[in-house]
Design an enzyme around this catalytic site. Structure first.
Site, PDB file in Angstrom:
ATOM      1  N   ILE A  68       0.856  -1.178   0.000  1.00  0.00           N
ATOM      2  CA  ILE A  68       0.000   0.000   0.000  1.00  0.00           C
ATOM      3  C   ILE A  68       0.892   1.227   0.000  1.00  0.00           C
ATOM      4  O   ILE A  68       1.781   1.349   0.852  1.00  0.00           O
ATOM      5  CB  ILE A  68      -0.882   0.034   1.271  1.00  0.00           C
ATOM      6  CG1 ILE A  68      -1.641  -1.264   1.439  1.00  0.00           C
ATOM      7  CG2 ILE A  68      -1.819   1.226   1.274  1.00  0.00           C
ATOM      8  CD1 ILE A  68      -2.595  -1.571   0.340  1.00  0.00           C
ATOM      9  N   CYS A  69       0.655   2.165  -0.910  1.00  0.00           N
ATOM     10  CA  CYS A  69       1.425   3.407  -0.934  1.00  0.00           C
ATOM     11  C   CYS A  69       1.171   4.161   0.367  1.00  0.00           C
ATOM     12  O   CYS A  69       0.038   4.552   0.664  1.00  0.00           O
ATOM     13  CB  CYS A  69       1.023   4.258  -2.126  1.00  0.00           C
ATOM     14  SG  CYS A  69       1.856   5.870  -2.156  1.00  0.00           S
ATOM     15  N   VAL A  70       2.211   4.360   1.155  1.00  0.00           N
ATOM     16  CA  VAL A  70       2.056   4.965   2.472  1.00  0.00           C
ATOM     17  C   VAL A  70       1.534   6.394   2.381  1.00  0.00           C
ATOM     18  O   VAL A  70       0.664   6.790   3.163  1.00  0.00           O
ATOM     19  CB  VAL A  70       3.368   4.874   3.292  1.00  0.00           C
ATOM     20  CG1 VAL A  70       4.486   5.682   2.660  1.00  0.00           C
ATOM     21  CG2 VAL A  70       3.134   5.288   4.735  1.00  0.00           C
TER      22      VAL A  70
END
Length: 128
Positions: A77-79
């Site tokens: 997941i893109c932080v």
């Protein structure tokens, strides 16, 4: 053939995430290797453990989790996108002073480096 998938749509409301999941299942069934799925933009909502579909609807969040558990597919997941949209793990919740976390088990907050690495090590990257 080795694949990576990028998902930019939410679990519900558009077809992107469900199409990506069906594609992932087809890849595995056909004997291809799916190394990772990277969730970006609204795609990070696929990792929200507070998503609660009706009992007669497909639970896409838990389906992604099962894909990870059964086949070892990394769910990144893109932080930055996740934090903007309120999807946080325990570490980020503590750092930001939030009361709780909501990242579904099996998903990992990561940077764009995970997407870059997947792009370099796969034969194909498919975006939904």
């Amino acid at each position: 053939m080795r694949f990576a998938i990028v998902v930019t749509g939410p679990a519900y409301g558009t077809q992107q995430a469900s199409s990506a999941f069906q594609f992932a299942q087809a890849l595995i069934a056909d004997g291809h290797e799916l190394s990772s799925v990277f969730f970006y933009r609204e795609g990070v909502y696929n990792a929200n453990q507070l998503t609660s579909p009706a009992s007669d609807e497909f639970d896409l969040v838990r389906a992604w989790q099962q894909l990870n558990a059964q086949h070892g597919v990394a769910l990144n997941i893109c932080v930055a996108a996740a934090l903007r949209r309120g999807v946080v793990d325990e570490t980020e919740a503590g750092r930001l002073g939030l009361a709780s976390s909501n990242l579904q088990q099996g998903f990992t907050l990561s940077g764009l480096g995970a997407l870059a690495e997947a792009s370099l090590t796969c034969d194909r990257v498919v975006q939904f």
